[in-house]
Scaffold this motif. Structure first.
Motif, PDB file in Angstrom:
ATOM      1  N   ALA A  87       3.401   1.749 -12.433  1.00 20.52           N
ATOM      2  CA  ALA A  87       4.368   1.352 -13.450  1.00 20.52           C
ATOM      3  C   ALA A  87       3.807   0.274 -14.368  1.00 20.52           C
ATOM      4  N   VAL A  88       3.061  -0.681 -13.800  1.00 20.31           N
ATOM      5  CA  VAL A  88       2.538  -1.778 -14.612  1.00 20.31           C
ATOM      6  C   VAL A  88       1.574  -1.247 -15.665  1.00 20.31           C
ATOM      7  N   SER A  93       3.204   5.902  -7.909  1.00 19.33           N
ATOM      8  CA  SER A  93       2.481   6.729  -8.863  1.00 19.33           C
ATOM      9  C   SER A  93       2.928   8.190  -8.803  1.00 19.33           C
ATOM     10  N   LEU A  94       3.326   8.658  -7.624  1.00 19.10           N
ATOM     11  CA  LEU A  94       3.857  10.020  -7.510  1.00 19.10           C
ATOM     12  C   LEU A  94       5.176  10.146  -8.268  1.00 19.10           C
ATOM     13  N   GLU A  95       6.009   9.126  -8.164  1.00 27.06           N
ATOM     14  CA  GLU A  95       7.314   9.161  -8.817  1.00 27.06           C
ATOM     15  C   GLU A  95       7.161   9.096 -10.333  1.00 27.06           C
ATOM     16  N   ILE A  96       6.301   8.213 -10.810  1.00 28.75           N
ATOM     17  CA  ILE A  96       6.085   8.071 -12.253  1.00 28.75           C
ATOM     18  C   ILE A  96       5.547   9.360 -12.854  1.00 28.75           C
ATOM     19  N   LEU A 135       0.822  -1.204   0.000  1.00 30.77           N
ATOM     20  CA  LEU A 135       0.000   0.000   0.000  1.00 30.77           C
ATOM     21  C   LEU A 135       0.861   1.260   0.000  1.00 30.77           C
ATOM     22  N   ALA A 136       1.872   1.265   0.868  1.00 30.71           N
ATOM     23  CA  ALA A 136       2.764   2.425   0.970  1.00 30.71           C
ATOM     24  C   ALA A 136       3.573   2.607  -0.313  1.00 30.71           C
ATOM     25  N   GLY A 137       4.085   1.503  -0.852  1.00 28.84           N
ATOM     26  CA  GLY A 137       4.881   1.570  -2.071  1.00 28.84           C
ATOM     27  C   GLY A 137       4.083   2.054  -3.268  1.00 28.84           C
ATOM     28  N   ALA A 138       2.812   1.645  -3.338  1.00 29.62           N
ATOM     29  CA  ALA A 138       1.966   2.043  -4.459  1.00 29.62           C
ATOM     30  C   ALA A 138       1.697   3.547  -4.438  1.00 29.62           C
ATOM     31  N   LEU A 139       1.543   4.115  -3.238  1.00 32.40           N
ATOM     32  CA  LEU A 139       1.327   5.551  -3.119  1.00 32.40           C
ATOM     33  C   LEU A 139       2.522   6.335  -3.660  1.00 32.40           C
ATOM     34  N   ARG A 140       3.706   5.881  -3.311  1.00 31.37           N
ATOM     35  CA  ARG A 140       4.913   6.573  -3.767  1.00 31.37           C
ATOM     36  C   ARG A 140       5.156   6.346  -5.264  1.00 31.37           C
TER      37      ARG A 140
END
Length: 248
Positions: free
Chosen positions: A212-213, A47-50, A40-45
């Motif tokens: 990313a996917v 999409s912000l990074e992409i 959950l935490a990784g997914a939030l970051r």
């Protein structure tokens, strides 16, 4: 040097100061409560990074110590996700972060509910203080989010007159975060073999920030369309008696 934020006027008033993590202080190293929380935490970051949102001066972290000193006692809380707009010094690695001393107060703190009682609603004032009290009264984080990944319930609290007030969803079921220029809401689907509810970002025009996917799939589709267009062009040229390998 710590900045004093309060003077004791009564036996119950707190004196808060901002000091660096003591060299001998041992941050709690407890395991993550379930495998879904890092996703959950990784997914939030992600999409912000992409989307190009993240800048070097920002601090975005999970299970990361936020520090304060209350009545001379050092306190560190590790939220499931935190966003700090600007830090004074950009570092490759951090063990902890002390607001005011090292940069901005966090703009958002998030907690993901689990099967066990994590104290996300704890207003315990005595040492060590509860999470709610720490974020609302000590750090004074403007936005506190509590999310239930199992049921999809998203509670969005905003600091108003030094108290958290529950905010209502907009007509699209999202919350606007002015400090980020983004909407936050829930989304149901599958990522990394986890099917369920997720927290997602939307831009101001309502576009969902991709993972990313999704971006990879879009690139694959574009490449396939270009391949098909090339094949149709070759077939047309050949039908006209033109060798596509010997074009002028």
């Amino acid at each position: 040097m710590a900045t004093q934020l309060g003077e004791a006027k009564s036996s119950t008033e707190l004196i808060i100061s901002w000091e660096a993590l003591p060299a001998d202080f041992q941050l709690e190293d407890e395991p993550v409560e379930n495998t879904g929380q890092p996703l959950l935490a990784g997914a939030l970051r992600e999409s912000l990074e992409i989307s190009g949102f993240i800048q070097p001066q920002m601090l975005i972290a999970s299970n990361f110590g936020l520090c304060a000193t209350i009545n001379g006692q050092f306190v560190a809380k590790a939220p499931d996700w935190v966003y700090v707009p600007s830090v004074n010094e950009v570092l490759g690695e951090r063990k902890s972060y002390t607001p005011n001393l090292e940069g901005d107060i966090p703009a958002i703190v998030m907690e993901f509910l689990s099967d066990s009682e994590g104290g996300e609603y704890s207003f315990k004032r005595t040492y060590p203080p509860g999470k709610w009290f720490f974020n609302e009264q000590i750090l004074q984080v403007p936005i506190y989010v509590i999310f239930d990944p199992n049921g999809g319930l998203l509670e969005f609290y905003q600091l108003e007159n030094r108290r958290y007030e529950l905010q209502q969803l907009d007509e699209n079921g999202r919350h606007w975060i002015d400090s980020m220029g983004l909407f936050l809401g829930t989304w149901q689907g599958t990522k990394e073999a986890r099917t369920g509810y997720w927290l997602r970002w939307w831009d101001k025009t309502g576009n969902l920030l991709p993972w990313a996917v999704k971006q990879i799939e879009q690139e694959r589709q574009r490449a396939e369309q270009e391949r098909q267009q090339k094949e149709r062009l070759i077939a047309y040229l050949q039908s006209q008696g033109i060798d596509p390998n010997n074009l002028p």
